[in-house]
Design a protein around this motif. Structure first.
Motif, PDB file in Angstrom:
ATOM      1  N   ASN A   1     -46.083  42.366   4.396  1.00  0.00           N
ATOM      2  CA  ASN A   1     -47.322  41.404   4.946  1.00  0.00           C
ATOM      3  C   ASN A   1     -46.536  40.622   6.087  1.00  0.00           C
TER       4      ASN A   1
ATOM      5  N   ARG B   1     -54.251  32.783  10.878  1.00  0.00           N
ATOM      6  CA  ARG B   1     -54.477  33.464  12.297  1.00  0.00           C
ATOM      7  C   ARG B   1     -53.758  33.123  13.357  1.00  0.00           C
TER       8      ARG B   1
ATOM      9  N   ALA C   1     -54.114  36.775   8.482  1.00  0.00           N
ATOM     10  CA  ALA C   1     -53.199  36.958   7.203  1.00  0.00           C
ATOM     11  C   ALA C   1     -53.875  36.291   6.049  1.00  0.00           C
TER      12      ALA C   1
ATOM     13  N   LEU D   1     -56.951  42.582   9.482  1.00  0.00           N
ATOM     14  CA  LEU D   1     -55.711  42.242   8.433  1.00  0.00           C
ATOM     15  C   LEU D   1     -54.843  43.629   8.503  1.00  0.00           C
TER      16      LEU D   1
ATOM     17  N   VAL E   1     -55.051  46.451   1.639  1.00  0.00           N
ATOM     18  CA  VAL E   1     -55.856  45.425   1.852  1.00  0.00           C
ATOM     19  C   VAL E   1     -57.327  45.955   1.340  1.00  0.00           C
TER      20      VAL E   1
END
Length: 232
Positions: free
Chosen positions: A9, A31, A41, A66, A71
């Motif tokens: 991530n 962001r 994120a 993203l 996701v």
């Protein structure tokens, strides 16, 4: 369940780490500023409140970009684009400085924006240069190739913005700049990494020929929340 790897991530890892000074936050949603990077994120396992927060952080009608493991936006969110991105790490590459590479500065941004608009290396915005070191090669005073640093995590820095003017492709300029940027990252005691669309087989083969090795894959999703998601 074991702790996830920071690269899984990576936007979240950057915005809660070395790039925290860029972070715009609402709840657990993060962001970059709009003129730095489009990436946003969420935590590893986002809940409904997190998705509402990221919709509000994006703003009414704006896309949410993203990247991360699996996701999956909630029902009702529009999928604008979806792709698989390979992550490659350069802990074994023969990185080296390049005597023709010059460090680019804010004064070079207009030329960098023009080169990125022509060569399409991915998002490059007016303040993207603030994310890290960018190097370029000039011929006759003209910027013909560049590469630089984008996401910065604890111990890791992403190489991005790799592009060459159409008239100068096929001469290895991009490769030289990638290795020069990587040399600076390794000199700091960090590990370079990069992302390549899985569908871009030529780029994958090139980076693997330089010694980059695959380190998993992540989803890249551009999505838009439904109009009824509250953003207040």
């Amino acid at each position: 369940m074991g702790q996830s790897h920071p690269l899984d991530n990576c936007v979240h890892s950057a915005l809660t780490g070395p790039h925290a000074h860029f972070a715009k936050r609402r709840g657990n949603a993060l962001r970059y500023p709009l003129d730095v990077s489009p990436f946003m994120a969420l935590p590893d396992s986002p809940g409904d409140a997190d998705w509402r927060d990221i919709a509000a952080l994006a703003g009414q009608g704006r896309e949410v970009t993203l990247t991360g493991p699996a996701v999956e936006p909630p029902d009702g969110w529009e999928i604008v684009t979806r792709g698989i991105v390979l992550r490659l790490i350069g802990d074994r590459i023969a990185a080296a400085p390049d005597e023709e590479a010059v460090r680019l500065t804010q004064a070079d941004v207009p030329e960098m924006l023009a080169l990125a608009e022509s060569a399409k290396p991915g998002p490059f915005l007016p303040r993207t240069i603030e994310m890290g070191t960018y190097l370029g090669i000039r011929i006759g005073g003209r910027l013909i190739a560049m590469a630089g640093e984008r996401l910065h995590l604890p111990g890791w820095t992403e190489i991005s913005g790799v592009c060459t003017d159409a008239d100068w492709r096929g001469r290895g300029l991009g490769t030289r700049l990638v290795l020069a940027v990587a040399a600076g990252i390794l000199e700091r005691g960090e590990t370079p990494f990069l992302h390549v669309l899985a569908s871009n087989t030529n780029a994958v083969q090139l980076y693997e020929s330089l010694g980059f090795r695959r380190h998993g894959a992540v989803s890249l999703v551009r999505t838009r929340p439904p109009a009824e998601v509250p953003i207040s």
